[in-house]
Design a protein around this motif. Structure first.
Motif, PDB file in Angstrom:
ATOM      1  N   ASN A 148       1.028  -1.028  -0.239  1.00  0.00           N
ATOM      2  CA  ASN A 148       0.463   0.106  -0.431  1.00  0.00           C
ATOM      3  C   ASN A 148       0.868   1.364  -0.229  1.00  0.00           C
ATOM      4  O   ASN A 148       2.224   1.443   0.273  1.00  0.00           O
TER       5      ASN A 148
ATOM      6  N   GLY B 211       6.361   1.379   2.894  1.00  0.00           N
ATOM      7  CA  GLY B 211       8.052   1.280   2.663  1.00  0.00           C
ATOM      8  C   GLY B 211       8.923   1.179   1.490  1.00  0.00           C
ATOM      9  O   GLY B 211      10.138   0.957   1.345  1.00  0.00           O
TER      10      GLY B 211
ATOM     11  N   ARG C  57       6.603  -1.659  -7.985  1.00  0.00           N
ATOM     12  CA  ARG C  57       5.422  -1.330  -8.228  1.00  0.00           C
ATOM     13  C   ARG C  57       5.700  -1.951  -9.713  1.00  0.00           C
ATOM     14  O   ARG C  57       6.225  -2.067 -10.421  1.00  0.00           O
TER      15      ARG C  57
ATOM     16  N   GLN D 116       5.931  -0.709  14.717  1.00  0.00           N
ATOM     17  CA  GLN D 116       6.306  -0.292  13.211  1.00  0.00           C
ATOM     18  C   GLN D 116       8.155  -1.579  13.818  1.00  0.00           C
ATOM     19  O   GLN D 116       8.340  -0.812  14.388  1.00  0.00           O
ATOM     20  N   ARG D 117       8.475  -2.140  12.829  1.00  0.00           N
ATOM     21  CA  ARG D 117       9.963  -2.618  13.220  1.00  0.00           C
ATOM     22  C   ARG D 117      10.538  -1.676  11.678  1.00  0.00           C
ATOM     23  O   ARG D 117      10.016  -0.938  11.263  1.00  0.00           O
ATOM     24  N   THR D 118      11.797  -1.461  12.121  1.00  0.00           N
ATOM     25  CA  THR D 118      12.679  -0.227  12.026  1.00  0.00           C
ATOM     26  C   THR D 118      13.576  -0.421  10.588  1.00  0.00           C
ATOM     27  O   THR D 118      12.825  -1.637   9.774  1.00  0.00           O
ATOM     28  N   GLN D 119      13.193   0.163   9.452  1.00  0.00           N
ATOM     29  CA  GLN D 119      14.752  -0.017   8.214  1.00  0.00           C
ATOM     30  C   GLN D 119      15.167  -1.007   8.084  1.00  0.00           C
ATOM     31  O   GLN D 119      14.930  -1.882   7.703  1.00  0.00           O
TER      32      GLN D 119
HETATM   33  N1  LIG Z   1      10.739   1.406   9.205  1.00  0.00           N
HETATM   34  C1  LIG Z   1       9.876   2.333   9.437  1.00  0.00           C
HETATM   35  N2  LIG Z   1       9.553   2.952   9.793  1.00  0.00           N
HETATM   36  C2  LIG Z   1       9.069   4.132  10.349  1.00  0.00           C
HETATM   37  N3  LIG Z   1       8.626   4.421   9.081  1.00  0.00           N
HETATM   38  C3  LIG Z   1       8.995   3.883   7.860  1.00  0.00           C
HETATM   39  C4  LIG Z   1       9.863   2.550   7.840  1.00  0.00           C
HETATM   40  N4  LIG Z   1      10.134   3.170   6.886  1.00  0.00           N
HETATM   41  C5  LIG Z   1       9.601   4.160   6.028  1.00  0.00           C
HETATM   42  N5  LIG Z   1       9.107   4.733   7.118  1.00  0.00           N
HETATM   43  C6  LIG Z   1       8.705   6.149   6.394  1.00  0.00           C
HETATM   44  O1  LIG Z   1       6.915   5.541   6.299  1.00  0.00           O
HETATM   45  C7  LIG Z   1       6.893   7.019   5.089  1.00  0.00           C
HETATM   46  C8  LIG Z   1       6.772   6.294   4.304  1.00  0.00           C
HETATM   47  O2  LIG Z   1       7.547   5.035   3.561  1.00  0.00           O
HETATM   48  P1  LIG Z   1       8.012   4.930   1.501  1.00  0.00           P
HETATM   49  O3  LIG Z   1       7.805   6.264   1.058  1.00  0.00           O
HETATM   50  O4  LIG Z   1       9.047   4.861   1.328  1.00  0.00           O
HETATM   51  O5  LIG Z   1       6.504   4.753   1.615  1.00  0.00           O
HETATM   52  P2  LIG Z   1       5.877   3.636   0.293  1.00  0.00           P
HETATM   53  O6  LIG Z   1       5.567   3.147  -0.487  1.00  0.00           O
HETATM   54  O7  LIG Z   1       6.748   4.118  -1.282  1.00  0.00           O
HETATM   55  O8  LIG Z   1       4.872   4.928  -0.322  1.00  0.00           O
HETATM   56  P3  LIG Z   1       4.326   5.664  -1.647  1.00  0.00           P
HETATM   57  O9  LIG Z   1       3.550   4.353  -2.144  1.00  0.00           O
HETATM   58  O10 LIG Z   1       3.812   6.810  -1.057  1.00  0.00           O
HETATM   59  O11 LIG Z   1       5.153   6.119  -2.242  1.00  0.00           O
HETATM   60  C9  LIG Z   1       7.665   8.443   5.069  1.00  0.00           C
HETATM   61  O12 LIG Z   1       7.578   9.245   5.002  1.00  0.00           O
HETATM   62  C10 LIG Z   1       9.298   7.013   5.611  1.00  0.00           C
HETATM   63  O13 LIG Z   1      10.207   7.543   5.626  1.00  0.00           O
END
Ligand SMILES: Nc1ncnc2c1ncn2[C@@H]1O[C@H](COP(=O)(O)OP(=O)(O)OP(=O)(O)O)[C@@H](O)[C@H]1O
Ligand SMILES: [Mg+2]
Length: 216
Positions: A15, A19, A100, A197-200
């Motif tokens: 979604n 992340g 995607r 939430q797990r860390t990056q």
């Molecule tokens: N493990 C994590 N814990 C907390 N926050 C995170 C983590 N990973 C990413 N984030 C934060 O969550 C937000 C969304 O992450 P990201 O942009 O990578 O997602 P995305 O799936 O690419 O979203 P989009 O579909 O909007 O492009 C960002 O602000 C990012 O810094």
């Protein structure tokens, strides 16, 4: 490996806000540190024509777009990307990481819009140019938490992100179903441990383990 070069094709799904972009950046850095050429792509887009299609798809002024039109525009962007970028890169032996790919069409147009798997598959069969990812990571974060995280990033929501939450929830359910039916290609990566939430870096390490399996 045999003498014919074949690269690796990896896609990221999940979604909005789950992340994907964060994890793609980390994985690309990891590959580069190991001396591999990496191509980072996004859908829709990734080519000059695809980026124009992306603008049409995501523009909030495109309200009233028919679900079938939407499905075909995603497929059109994909057709251009596979033929002009992905297939040549894989022939060179590069690593291709795509933000995607066709699973998004199954999740969002098939499940989210209710067009069904068969219709989406029929249209995309011609779009993908015979390419399917070797490995797909589904970053599993529920639709509501994903959207909250996306919204916290402060960027303006596009036409798809502005859809009702039930659309995003159906897409998330769709991903779970796709994952179960994928024969192991789609790896479900939980983004939460219980309520935390797990860390990056934790998420990145789990992803790398699967990639190392693929490489060996
Ligand atoms: N493990 C994590 N814990 C907390 N926050 C995170 C983590 N990973 C990413 N984030 C934060 O969550 C937000 C969304 O992450 P990201 O942009 O990578 O997602 P995305 O799936 O690419 O979203 P989009 O579909 O909007 O492009 C960002 O602000 C990012 O810094
Ligand atoms: Mg992103």
């Amino acid at each position: 490996m045999n003498s014919e070069k074949t690269g690796f094709f990896i896609s990221f799904e999940g979604n909005d806000g789950s992340g994907k972009t964060t994890q793609i950046r980390l994985l690309a850095q990891w590959f580069e540190s190991r001396g591999r050429a990496v191509l980072q792509l996004r859908e829709p887009g990734g080519t000059p024509i695809g980026e124009k299609v992306r603008d049409i798809l995501l523009d909030n002024a495109s309200s009233g777009m028919e679900p079938v039109t939407e499905m075909m525009l995603y497929a059109a962007s994909r057709a251009q990307l596979t033929r002009t970028v992905i297939t040549p890169a894989l022939k060179r032996g590069d690593v291709v990481i795509c933000d995607r790919f066709v699973d998004s069409s199954y999740a969002y147009q098939g499940f989210g819009r209710g067009l069904g798997m068969e219709t989406v598959q029929a249209v995309n069969l011609v779009a993908i140019d015979g390419q399917m990812p070797h490995l797909t990571f589904f970053l599993d974060l529920d639709a509501d938490t994903s959207m909250a995280r996306r919204n916290a990033s402060g960027t303006e929501a596009d036409r798809l992100e502005n859809e009702e939450m039930d659309f995003h929830r159906r897409a998330h359910d769709g991903y779970l179903a796709l994952c179960a039916a994928s024969g192991g290609r789609i790896k479900r990566i939980p983004v939460m441990t219980g309520l935390v939430q797990r860390t990056q870096e934790e998420v990145a390490l789990e992803i790398r383990d699967f990639v190392l399996d693929l490489l060996s």
